[in-house]
Write a protein that holds these residues in place. Sequence first.
Motif, PDB file in Angstrom:
ATOM      1  N   LEU A 185       0.929  -1.222   0.073  1.00  0.00           N
ATOM      2  CA  LEU A 185       0.086  -0.084  -0.123  1.00  0.00           C
ATOM      3  C   LEU A 185       0.934   1.153   0.005  1.00  0.00           C
ATOM      4  N   GLY A 186       2.054   1.080   0.762  1.00  0.00           N
ATOM      5  CA  GLY A 186       2.969   2.303   0.720  1.00  0.00           C
ATOM      6  C   GLY A 186       3.899   2.500  -0.651  1.00  0.00           C
ATOM      7  N   THR A 187       4.288   1.232  -0.819  1.00  0.00           N
ATOM      8  CA  THR A 187       5.297   1.202  -1.992  1.00  0.00           C
ATOM      9  C   THR A 187       4.292   1.380  -3.321  1.00  0.00           C
ATOM     10  N   GLY A 188       3.239   0.864  -3.334  1.00  0.00           N
ATOM     11  CA  GLY A 188       2.347   1.394  -4.515  1.00  0.00           C
ATOM     12  C   GLY A 188       2.191   2.727  -4.452  1.00  0.00           C
ATOM     13  N   GLY A 189       1.524   3.240  -3.377  1.00  0.00           N
ATOM     14  CA  GLY A 189       1.415   4.654  -3.513  1.00  0.00           C
ATOM     15  C   GLY A 189       2.621   5.623  -3.928  1.00  0.00           C
ATOM     16  N   PHE A 190       3.635   5.483  -3.295  1.00  0.00           N
ATOM     17  CA  PHE A 190       4.790   6.163  -3.635  1.00  0.00           C
ATOM     18  C   PHE A 190       5.337   6.204  -4.959  1.00  0.00           C
ATOM     19  N   ALA A 191       5.169   4.862  -5.452  1.00  0.00           N
ATOM     20  CA  ALA A 191       5.584   4.627  -6.915  1.00  0.00           C
ATOM     21  C   ALA A 191       4.420   5.103  -7.785  1.00  0.00           C
TER      22      ALA A 191
END
Length: 487
Positions: free
Chosen positions: A21-27
């Motif tokens: 949820l974090g890595t996808g949001g930042f990417a």
Amino acid sequence: MSVSSLRLTRGTIARYATGSLGTGGFATLPGLVLTYYLTDSLGVAALAAGLVITVAKVWDVVIDPVIGALTDRDLARHGSRRRLMLIGALALPLLFALTFAVPPALGPVVGAIWVLIAFTLTATAFSLFQVPYIALPAELTPDYDERTRLLTWRVVVLTFAILLFGAGGPALRRSAEDPVLGYLIMGVVSGVVIGIGMLVATTVARHPARETRGRPAVGESSSAGRVSPPPGAESGNGGGTAAAERVSMRTHYASGIRALRRSLPFRALLATFVLQALATGLMLAGAQYVATWVLHDQAAVELLFIALIAPALLAAPAWGVVARRIGKERTFAIASVVFAAAALSILGVLWAPGAWIYVPVGIAGIAYAGLQSLPMAMLPDVISHDEQQNGPGRAGAFSGVWTAGETVGFALGAMVLSIILAVTGYVSSTAGQLVEQPDAAITGIVVSFSVVPAALIALSLVTLARYPLRRVDIEAHRAADIQSQPG
């Protein structure tokens, strides 16, 4: 060793996957709106906007292998990679919000410098989380299919995150009539959600070797899950921790380069992933421009993301099933061909813009799920293969180089788009200003969203063909490892 002792618990999989949820949001969100934010809200020239993002990403490339060394050192000293993950998760929300808090009245030059500094710090916080996060699967389970299962569900959450931020981020931006306030709201809310996802995932890293169902993995026959010191940290007198502290960061950085040089599977997989990150990063950065200047509807970017990601939510588990039947590498190649064909067909929007674009985008979305889940499921196999050849303790070095490569791909995607926009005469503007784009710029936007990504994916198939590991190789290595253990 029983099969059940190797099987990951649902709680472990759920908590690890929540990190996406974090890595996808930042990417997703910076890749989608940051270039557009610079050119169409702060008035920064297209080429300068691309340079700002590239410089921040180059910094990432420099520090990712160092962070990989630090997380290996943490694992050797404390038996966990959690410390850096926690620092990154706590710092990122504030820094992310600051990136989108620039007053346009400061002018394009100050605005570009502000974004450069804030985004560089944000990317640093993200790397502190991302590098150890990527290293965890090789330690959570030694099983070939369990890694596919773990990474498949991670990509399901990643896909959901891309949909959430790709559609929800621009919607938040439009929640205020003032575009400046809209970007700030988007930055604050998105930063908090990203941070929460990362914090949940840090709980998996507390004791990575104890997360399998059944017997604790510490002391088990497989090298995966063992807490081993990084290169140079071994000591015959129980002084591994002290030795790890004495090893210079230059030595740790060099260990990442050595890992790249000695591992053919890693080089082939990384080259493939970087080329595909460049392709998808280019399309991601160009989506807002397609919505605004080709479809003539800024809100269309949300529909583009729904078309891209909604099919992927169902496709990610399906790619996992296919991989278990025919192998990860063959399935990866199939997904790549499907994505390239779908991207190339989007070129037709240049002559007939319309809602039909959502069909090839949806097909690309089905393939995109495979492009995300399969290489990430193959990376732990590469790490385990290297452990068999050279000993354990280098997962952080591999993940540091991997994250750096991914960063290069996405950074170059934004840079390639900015070059295409600059060459074709794209006109930048400040918030609320109305401009007209030349026909050449419209052509450049469409080509960067279709032909160029398709060509990059085709090139990635060449490097993928050099990937040598198959299921039989991984299972043979595990069998040999089990037989080598006493009892």
